[in-house]
Design a protein around this motif. Structure first.
Motif, mmCIF file in Angstrom:
data_model
loop_
_atom_site.group_PDB
_atom_site.id
_atom_site.type_symbol
_atom_site.label_atom_id
_atom_site.label_comp_id
_atom_site.label_asym_id
_atom_site.label_seq_id
_atom_site.Cartn_x
_atom_site.Cartn_y
_atom_site.Cartn_z
ATOM 1 N N PRO A 67 47.197 -2.620 -4.155
ATOM 2 C CA PRO A 67 47.350 -3.906 -3.484
ATOM 3 C C PRO A 67 45.991 -4.536 -3.187
ATOM 4 O O PRO A 67 45.056 -3.829 -2.812
ATOM 5 C CB PRO A 67 48.060 -3.553 -2.168
ATOM 6 N N GLY B 120 43.166 -7.717 -6.846
ATOM 7 C CA GLY B 120 42.887 -8.972 -7.545
ATOM 8 C C GLY B 120 43.738 -9.188 -8.786
ATOM 9 O O GLY B 120 43.370 -9.966 -9.663
ATOM 10 N N ALA C 16 46.918 -6.577 0.211
ATOM 11 C CA ALA C 16 46.102 -7.716 0.577
ATOM 12 C C ALA C 16 46.654 -8.203 1.915
ATOM 13 O O ALA C 16 47.857 -8.216 2.121
ATOM 14 C CB ALA C 16 46.230 -8.795 -0.487
ATOM 15 N N SER D 76 35.352 -11.504 -13.197
ATOM 16 C CA SER D 76 35.442 -12.237 -11.932
ATOM 17 C C SER D 76 36.449 -13.356 -12.115
ATOM 18 O O SER D 76 36.372 -14.116 -13.077
ATOM 19 C CB SER D 76 34.095 -12.834 -11.538
HETATM 20 N N1 LIG Z 1 35.133 -12.282 -4.793
HETATM 21 C C1 LIG Z 1 36.255 -12.199 -5.460
HETATM 22 N N2 LIG Z 1 37.429 -12.161 -4.810
HETATM 23 C C2 LIG Z 1 38.569 -12.061 -5.525
HETATM 24 C C3 LIG Z 1 38.554 -11.980 -6.949
HETATM 25 N N3 LIG Z 1 39.831 -11.851 -7.376
HETATM 26 C C4 LIG Z 1 40.612 -11.865 -6.272
HETATM 27 N N4 LIG Z 1 39.851 -11.982 -5.151
HETATM 28 C C5 LIG Z 1 40.331 -12.046 -3.766
HETATM 29 O O1 LIG Z 1 40.982 -10.824 -3.423
HETATM 30 C C6 LIG Z 1 42.139 -11.076 -2.634
HETATM 31 C C7 LIG Z 1 43.370 -10.468 -3.277
HETATM 32 O O2 LIG Z 1 43.548 -11.075 -4.544
HETATM 33 P P1 LIG Z 1 44.976 -11.043 -5.279
HETATM 34 O O3 LIG Z 1 44.773 -11.671 -6.601
HETATM 35 O O4 LIG Z 1 46.013 -11.597 -4.390
HETATM 36 O O5 LIG Z 1 45.169 -9.469 -5.425
HETATM 37 P P2 LIG Z 1 46.503 -8.671 -5.834
HETATM 38 O O6 LIG Z 1 46.046 -7.428 -6.498
HETATM 39 O O7 LIG Z 1 47.418 -9.547 -6.615
HETATM 40 O O8 LIG Z 1 47.144 -8.364 -4.414
HETATM 41 P P3 LIG Z 1 48.673 -7.917 -4.084
HETATM 42 O O9 LIG Z 1 49.568 -8.904 -4.781
HETATM 43 O O10 LIG Z 1 48.779 -7.977 -2.599
HETATM 44 O O11 LIG Z 1 48.821 -6.521 -4.603
HETATM 45 C C8 LIG Z 1 42.237 -12.587 -2.479
HETATM 46 O O12 LIG Z 1 41.630 -12.943 -1.263
HETATM 47 C C9 LIG Z 1 41.440 -13.104 -3.641
HETATM 48 O O13 LIG Z 1 40.852 -14.371 -3.382
HETATM 49 C C10 LIG Z 1 37.279 -12.039 -7.622
HETATM 50 O O14 LIG Z 1 37.161 -11.975 -8.847
HETATM 51 N N5 LIG Z 1 36.170 -12.142 -6.823
#
Ligand SMILES: Nc1nc2c(ncn2[C@@H]2O[C@H](COP(=O)(O)OP(=O)(O)OP(=O)(O)O)[C@@H](O)[C@H]2O)c(=O)[nH]1
Ligand SMILES: [Mg+2]
Length: 318
Positions: A65, A68, A102, A234
Motif C-alpha cells: 500500500p 505508488g 497510503a 517517477s
Molecule cells: N515523490 C513522489 N511521490 C509519489 C510518486 N508516486 C506516487 N507518489 C505519492 O505516493 C502516495 C501514494 O501514491 P499512490 O499512487 O496512491 O500509491 P498506491 O500504491 O496506489 O497506494 P494504495 O492504493 O493505497 O495501495 C501519493 O501521495 C502519491 O502522490 C512519485 O513518483 N514520486
C-alpha cells in the motif's frame, strides 16, 4: 435482456472494446444462471475459439500500500496509449480489509482521459486473502485479453501477492518503495519468488531510489536472476523512466513461451476457482495441491478454464 456470455465473447473476439463493461457486469453477477453464462463467455474466448492464444499482454502489477501503484499506472497507461495500444486495468481493491496503506486522502486514483474509448479501468473486490484474486478477476482478465492489447491486473501486497498474480499474468512487475528493505529481504530469504520486472518508484527522491535500484540489482545477480530488470520511475511531472519500463515489460513478453505460460495459467486458474468454490475440503478430496496439478497436467491443452474446473469437480466427486 442482458447480453449472453456467448454474445459478449463474440464481440471481444471481434475486437469490440465497448463490450468491456458488460463483461465485468457478467463476471461479477450473482444472478441465477450467471455461472453458465460466464462459462460460455470463457469458452467463446478460449484458444480453441480464437485459433490461438489471446492477443493481449497480461501484466500483473503488485506492491505494498502507498508505494505508488496508482500513480505509476496513470503514467504507464499514458505511455501505452501514446504507442496506440488499448489498455484494460483491473484494480483489485483490498479496501474492505485494509490495514494501513497510503494515508486516507493521500491515495491517488488511476487518472486517464475519460473520453478515450481504448482505455477501460475497473476496481474489483479482492478474493479471500490479502493479494488474493477473486474468480471474477481471473475470468475478466482471461476474457478481456481477447480484445485489448494490454490487460493489467493490479493487486496490493508483498511476498505472496506475486504468486497469485502469476496465475493470470504473462509478466509480473513488483513495485518497490525506495529505501524499503522488505523486498530485498524477501528475495534473499527465498520467501518471495523472483519477479519478472522490479520497479522502484519515486525516483525523484534521488539518492535513496538509485541506491535501492542498485541493491536490488545486486541481490538479483547474486541469486542468479540475470534477466530480471530493475527500473526506477517517477510518476511526478515530468514523469521519468516509463519508456524504459515499457521496454522491460515488452522484453519479458518477447522472451516468453506464451503457449506454455498460458497453459500453466489456465490450469492454475482452474484449481484456484475450484478451491474458491469447494474450499480446503475440496482440495483434500483431490489429494492435495500437487496431485490436483498433476491431474490437470495430463488434460488436453485446448481445454478452457471452466472445462478444467469440471475435471477437478468430477475427480473430487468420484
Ligand atoms: N515523490 C513522489 N511521490 C509519489 C510518486 N508516486 C506516487 N507518489 C505519492 O505516493 C502516495 C501514494 O501514491 P499512490 O499512487 O496512491 O500509491 P498506491 O500504491 O496506489 O497506494 P494504495 O492504493 O493505497 O495501495 C501519493 O501521495 C502519491 O502522490 C512519485 O513518483 N514520486
Ligand atoms: Mg492505489
Amino acid at each position: 435482456m442482458p447480453a449472453t456470455g456467448d454474445e459478449l465473447g463474440r464481440r471481444l473476439r471481434d475486437g469490440d472494446l465497448s463490450a468491456a463493461p458488460a463483461v465485468l457486469n457478467l463476471v461479477e453477477s450473482r444472478a441465477p444462471g450467471h455461472k453458465d453464462e460466464i462459462d460460455a463467455l470463457l469458452h467463446a474466448v478460449s484458444p480453441a475459439a480464437l485459433g490461438g492464444e489471446a492477443r493481449a499482454h497480461v501484466v500483473g502489477v503488485t506492491g505494498p500500500p502507498g508505494v505508488g501503484k496508482s500513480s505509476l499506472l496513470s503514467e504507464l497507461v499514458r505511455t501505452w496509449r501514446a504507442d496506440r495500444r488499448s489498455v484494460a486495468v483491473l484494480a483489485v481493491d483490498p479496501s474492505s480489509k485494509r490495514s494501513g496503506g497510503a494515508l486516507l486522502g493521500d491515495r491517488a486514483r488511476i487518472a486517464v482521459d475519460p473520453a478515450d474509448r481504448a482505455v477501460f479501468i475497473r476496481s474489483m473486490a479482492a478474493g479471500g486473502r490479502l493479494g488474493g484474486l477473486a474468480p471474477a478477476t481471473r475470468a475478466a482478465a482471461h476474457a478481456l485479453a481477447a480484445a485489448f492489447d494490454v490487460v493489467v491486473v493490479e493487486t496490493v501486497g508483498v511476498g505472496q501477492s506475486e504468486t497469485e498474480i502469476a496465475e493470470v499474468a504473462d509478466t509480473v512487475a513488483v513495485v518497490v518503495q525506495p529505501g524499503g528493505g522488505d523486498v530485498l529481504q524477501f528475495l534473499k530469504s527465498g520467501i518471495m519468488e523472483i519477479p519478472d520486472v522490479l520497479v522502484v518508484t519515486k525516483a525523484d527522491l534521488g539518492q535513496v531510489a538509485q541506491r535501492s535500484r542498485r541493491d536490488l540489482h545486486a541481490a538479483l545477480r547474486s541469486l542468479g536472476a540475470r534477466d530480471t530488470e530493475v527500473v526506477a520511475v517517477s510518476s511526478l511531472a515530468p514523469a521519468t523512466g516509463f519508456d524504459e519500463l515499457v521496454a522491460a515489460l515488452d522484453a519479458h513478453r518477447d522472451s516468453l513461451d506464451i503457449t506454455a505460460r498460458r497453459l500453466e495459467a489456465r490450469r492454475a486458474s482452474a484449481l484456484a476457482d475450484f478451491v474458491a468454490e469447494h474450499g480446503e475440503r475440496g482440495r483434500r478430496a483431490l489429494g492435495g495441491q500437487r496431485s490436483a496439478l498433476k491431474l490437470l497436467g495430463v488434460q488436453d491443452a485446448a481445454l478452457d478454464v471452466p472445462a478444467l474446473t469440471r475435471v477437478l469437480e468430477e475427480a473430487a466427486a468420484s
